[in-house]
Design a protein around this motif. Sequence first.
Motif: not given
Length: 127
Positions: A13-20, A42-59
């Motif tokens: 079980h892994v709890v993920l926090k999503f933001q709208p 338990k944090t021993s098996n939780i893998k944190t993905p590499s975080i990249k900044a998303p591209p700017a919203a389409s104008d």
Amino acid sequence: MKSQRPIISDDEHVVLKFQPRTSAHPPTRREESDPAKTPNIKTSNIKTPSIKAPPAASDLSRYERSRDEGDDFRHRMLANVAALAFTVALTAIGIWLAMSIADLRKTQDCVLMGRHDCARISVTPLG
């Protein structure tokens, strides 16, 4: 008979926090939760993905037209008429094709039954 239930460990079980997402404020970084603040995880098996900044919203401003610019009404109406003519022609061809296939199927069924009067003979009246 003993009921069988799957064995589930806490490691699965892994709890993920999503933001709208909002168009006004696109997310630039993801907030990481502090493992010390969250109990029973338990944090021993939780893998944190590499975080990249998303591209700017389409104008979409490049598709906007100013109010001063005139609308090409004639071109738009010609395009609508052409689209309507294409749709009508496509529908007529589809109906003709369906009728032809139905007629061929009827003739083929008649021949396969062993009948000899399956072909249509057009008779024109004299006079």
